[in-house]
Design a protein around this motif. Structure first.
Motif, PDB file in Angstrom:
ATOM      1  N   ASP A  84       0.826  -1.218   0.000  1.00  0.00           N
ATOM      2  CA  ASP A  84       0.000   0.000   0.000  1.00  0.00           C
ATOM      3  C   ASP A  84       0.857   1.263   0.000  1.00  0.00           C
ATOM      4  N   ALA A  85       1.901   1.276   0.820  1.00  0.00           N
ATOM      5  CA  ALA A  85       2.769   2.469   0.883  1.00  0.00           C
ATOM      6  C   ALA A  85       3.478   2.687  -0.450  1.00  0.00           C
ATOM      7  N   LEU A  86       3.959   1.606  -1.058  1.00  0.00           N
ATOM      8  CA  LEU A  86       4.632   1.742  -2.347  1.00  0.00           C
ATOM      9  C   LEU A  86       3.656   2.155  -3.444  1.00  0.00           C
ATOM     10  N   HIS A  87       2.438   1.637  -3.380  1.00  0.00           N
ATOM     11  CA  HIS A  87       1.449   2.034  -4.386  1.00  0.00           C
ATOM     12  C   HIS A  87       1.117   3.522  -4.258  1.00  0.00           C
ATOM     13  N   ALA A  88       1.080   4.034  -3.036  1.00  0.00           N
ATOM     14  CA  ALA A  88       0.826   5.465  -2.842  1.00  0.00           C
ATOM     15  C   ALA A  88       1.894   6.313  -3.533  1.00  0.00           C
ATOM     16  N   ILE A  89       3.107   5.801  -3.582  1.00  0.00           N
ATOM     17  CA  ILE A  89       4.204   6.509  -4.257  1.00  0.00           C
ATOM     18  C   ILE A  89       4.127   6.284  -5.760  1.00  0.00           C
ATOM     19  N   LEU A  90       4.021   5.031  -6.167  1.00  0.00           N
ATOM     20  CA  LEU A  90       4.113   4.684  -7.588  1.00  0.00           C
ATOM     21  C   LEU A  90       2.874   5.050  -8.404  1.00  0.00           C
ATOM     22  N   ARG A  91       1.782   5.391  -7.745  1.00  0.00           N
ATOM     23  CA  ARG A  91       0.608   5.865  -8.489  1.00  0.00           C
ATOM     24  C   ARG A  91       0.616   7.383  -8.635  1.00  0.00           C
ATOM     25  N   ASP A  92       1.502   8.054  -7.910  1.00  0.00           N
ATOM     26  CA  ASP A  92       1.542   9.517  -7.904  1.00  0.00           C
ATOM     27  C   ASP A  92       2.317  10.029  -9.114  1.00  0.00           C
ATOM     28  N   PRO A  93       1.679  10.789 -10.011  1.00  0.00           N
ATOM     29  CA  PRO A  93       2.374  11.258 -11.209  1.00  0.00           C
ATOM     30  C   PRO A  93       3.557  12.185 -10.911  1.00  0.00           C
ATOM     31  N   ILE A 115      13.174   6.406  -5.239  1.00  0.00           N
ATOM     32  CA  ILE A 115      11.914   7.098  -5.443  1.00  0.00           C
ATOM     33  C   ILE A 115      11.333   7.372  -4.064  1.00  0.00           C
ATOM     34  N   PHE A 116      10.775   8.570  -3.903  1.00  0.00           N
ATOM     35  CA  PHE A 116      10.222   8.974  -2.613  1.00  0.00           C
ATOM     36  C   PHE A 116       8.854   9.622  -2.810  1.00  0.00           C
ATOM     37  N   HIS A 117       8.038   9.516  -1.781  1.00  0.00           N
ATOM     38  CA  HIS A 117       6.739  10.173  -1.827  1.00  0.00           C
ATOM     39  C   HIS A 117       6.964  11.686  -1.840  1.00  0.00           C
ATOM     40  N   PRO A 118       6.230  12.410  -2.676  1.00  0.00           N
ATOM     41  CA  PRO A 118       6.407  13.868  -2.739  1.00  0.00           C
ATOM     42  C   PRO A 118       6.232  14.583  -1.401  1.00  0.00           C
ATOM     43  N   ASP A 119       5.503  14.000  -0.460  1.00  0.00           N
ATOM     44  CA  ASP A 119       5.321  14.641   0.845  1.00  0.00           C
ATOM     45  C   ASP A 119       6.628  14.824   1.608  1.00  0.00           C
ATOM     46  N   VAL A 120       7.675  14.049   1.254  1.00  0.00           N
ATOM     47  CA  VAL A 120       8.948  14.176   1.981  1.00  0.00           C
ATOM     48  C   VAL A 120      10.028  14.856   1.148  1.00  0.00           C
ATOM     49  N   TRP A 121       9.691  15.306  -0.054  1.00  0.00           N
ATOM     50  CA  TRP A 121      10.679  16.010  -0.876  1.00  0.00           C
ATOM     51  C   TRP A 121      11.142  17.285  -0.178  1.00  0.00           C
ATOM     52  N   GLY A 122      12.386  17.637  -0.414  1.00  0.00           N
ATOM     53  CA  GLY A 122      12.930  18.882   0.106  1.00  0.00           C
ATOM     54  C   GLY A 122      13.330  18.843   1.572  1.00  0.00           C
TER      55      GLY A 122
END
Length: 168
Positions: free
Chosen positions: A23-32, A90-97
C-alpha cells in the motif's frame, strides 16, 4: 540481504522490502509527481505495484539490494541497487525537500563499496530531473555520457544522463 537487516541514520530506518509494503509503495508509484521521471508511468492499479514489488522481492543477493526507507515508522520511499551497480530511488512527494533522499543514499552507497565491493555505482537519470541530478552530484557522482530516446515511458521517449561514482 540478511533477514531483519536494518541501516539506521539520524532520522531514517532502511530495511528490506516486505509484501506488507504494497500500500505504501502504491501510494508513491501511483503519484504522477513521484513517477514523472521514473521508468514507468504511474501505476493505475495496485496489481501493477504488486508485480513491481514481487520482482523487487525476487532479486537475489548477488544481483542487487533494495531498501524501504522509513521515516517515523512510515514507508516513504525506496533506495537501492536493484541491479548492481545501478542506484535507484523514489520517494513520496510529501517528503521532498527535507534531505530524506540524501540521508538514505549515503549508507546505501557506503554499503555498495564496503560490503559488496563494487568498483563504481552508476545512475541513469532523465536530464529534466534536476533534483536527482543535483542529489547525485552532491554525493560525488559525475556525468559519463548522454543518450537520446533511451526509455519509452507510456507514449513519450525520454533521454538519459549516465553518471558514475567510483569507489573512494
Amino acid at each position: 540481504m540478511p533477514p531483519g537487516m536494518r541501516l539506521v541514520t539520524q532520522r531514517l530506518v532502511l530495511r528490506p522490502p516486505e509484501p506488507g509494503d504494497l500500500d505504501a509503495l502504491h501510494a508513491i508509484l501511483r503519484d504522477p509527481r513521484a513517477t514523472r521521471y521514473w521508468s514507468t508511468p504511474p501505476h493505475a492499479a495496485i496489481e501493477r505495484t504488486r508485480e513491481w514489488l514481487d520482482t523487487t522481492l525476487a532479486t537475489r543477493p548477488h544481483e542487487g539490494e533494495d531498501f524501504i526507507v522509513e521515516l517515523d515508522g512510515l514507508a516513504v520511499g525506496k533506495v537501492g541497487l536493484y541491479r548492481f551497480p545501478e542506484i535507484g530511488f523514489i520517494f513520496h512527494p510529501d517528503v521532498w525537500g527535507q534531505g530524506i533522499a540524501s540521508e538514505a543514499l549515503a549508507p546505501v552507497l557506503e554499503r555498495a563499496f564496503a560490503v559488496h565491493g563494487l568498483a563504481q555505482v552508476t545512475a541513469d537519470v532523465d536530464p529534466r530531473n534536476a533534483a536527482s541530478l543535483a542529489l547525485l552530484n552532491r554525493h560525488g557522482f559525475r556525468e559519463t555520457h548522454r543518450a537520446a530516446r533511451t526509455w519509452l515511458i507510456g507514449e513519450e521517449w525520454c533521454d538519459s544522463v549516465y553518471l558514475a561514482l567510483a569507489r573512494p
